[in-house]
Each structure stands twice: as structure tokens, then as C-alpha cells.
Design a protein around this motif. Sequence first.
Motif, PDB file in Angstrom:
ATOM      1  N   UNK A   1       0.806  -1.217   0.000  1.00 30.00           N
ATOM      2  CA  UNK A   1       0.000   0.000   0.000  1.00 30.00           C
ATOM      3  C   UNK A   1       0.846   1.277   0.000  1.00 30.00           C
ATOM      4  N   UNK A   2       1.839   1.407   0.871  1.00 33.88           N
ATOM      5  CA  UNK A   2       2.660   2.623   0.817  1.00 33.88           C
ATOM      6  C   UNK A   2       3.428   2.759  -0.498  1.00 33.88           C
ATOM      7  N   UNK A   3       3.926   1.652  -1.037  1.00 33.85           N
ATOM      8  CA  UNK A   3       4.661   1.727  -2.305  1.00 33.85           C
ATOM      9  C   UNK A   3       3.730   2.171  -3.427  1.00 33.85           C
ATOM     10  N   UNK A   4       2.502   1.614  -3.459  1.00 34.02           N
ATOM     11  CA  UNK A   4       1.528   2.047  -4.468  1.00 34.02           C
ATOM     12  C   UNK A   4       1.279   3.546  -4.371  1.00 34.02           C
ATOM     13  N   UNK A   5       1.110   4.061  -3.163  1.00 41.70           N
ATOM     14  CA  UNK A   5       0.851   5.492  -2.984  1.00 41.70           C
ATOM     15  C   UNK A   5       2.028   6.325  -3.477  1.00 41.70           C
TER      16      UNK A   5
ATOM     17  N   UNK B   1       3.314   9.855 -10.575  1.00 40.63           N
ATOM     18  CA  UNK B   1       2.721   9.955 -11.894  1.00 40.63           C
ATOM     19  C   UNK B   1       2.578   8.640 -12.626  1.00 40.63           C
ATOM     20  N   UNK B   2       3.022   7.551 -12.006  1.00 37.24           N
ATOM     21  CA  UNK B   2       2.890   6.258 -12.650  1.00 37.24           C
ATOM     22  C   UNK B   2       1.703   5.563 -12.028  1.00 37.24           C
ATOM     23  N   UNK B   3       0.634   5.373 -12.803  1.00 38.62           N
ATOM     24  CA  UNK B   3      -0.577   4.746 -12.306  1.00 38.62           C
ATOM     25  C   UNK B   3      -0.447   3.233 -12.402  1.00 38.62           C
ATOM     26  N   UNK B   4      -0.506   2.555 -11.253  1.00 35.81           N
ATOM     27  CA  UNK B   4      -0.346   1.104 -11.222  1.00 35.81           C
ATOM     28  C   UNK B   4      -1.660   0.427 -11.515  1.00 35.81           C
TER      29      UNK B   4
END
Length: 111
Positions: free
Chosen positions: A98-102, A108-111
Amino acid sequence: MSLRSQMLKGILEGCILSIIQQQPTYGYEISVILKEYGLENISEGSIYPILLRLQKEKLIIGEMKKSESGPKRKYYQLTEDGNEALKEFYLQWDAIKNPVDKIVNQGGYDV
């Protein structure tokens, strides 16, 4: 070692425990399942040492069973300690994912 390989090294064990939790399975089948989920580059040669280590740590047990399509296969299933290790993996994975995704999404990179 590529960045992807380094990142997968720690995650693969949790993925294998999760696959085994869903049903008793054997090494080649684990390889096929990983490929179905997009982990195409994981060789059986990477999976069997992990299975051996998990067995030594008593997180899984292996049992030879007849196969309908060939020689006997070693089917693995989780032990009680394996279930606990999998729960801990899920907790640790959420704490990292979760923190890495945020952070990545803010860049600017949408996972």
C-alpha cells in the motif's frame, strides 16, 4: 541479478504458500499457476529449492501420490505453522504494497 528478480525473491515464497493453501499441489503445477498469473519467468528450478526450504522449516509437508497422467508426484500442503507464516506474509505484504503504491502513484505512474 535483475531488479525484478531481486524483488520477486522475497515475494515468491508467500505466493507459493498461498497457492498451496488453496489446494494440495506439486511443483510443476505451482509453476503453471504462477505463469497463469503473469509470473512467466519463474522456472521450476527456482520453485523446488523454495519448496525444499519450506519443508525443512516445517511450513509445508510433502506426500508422494499417484498421478493419473504419469509417475507419482509429491503433493504439498500447508502445516499449521505454514498457515501462520502465510498470515504473516499477508500482513507484511499489505504493509509494503500500500505505501509503495501510494508513492509510485504520486510520481505519476498509475499502477
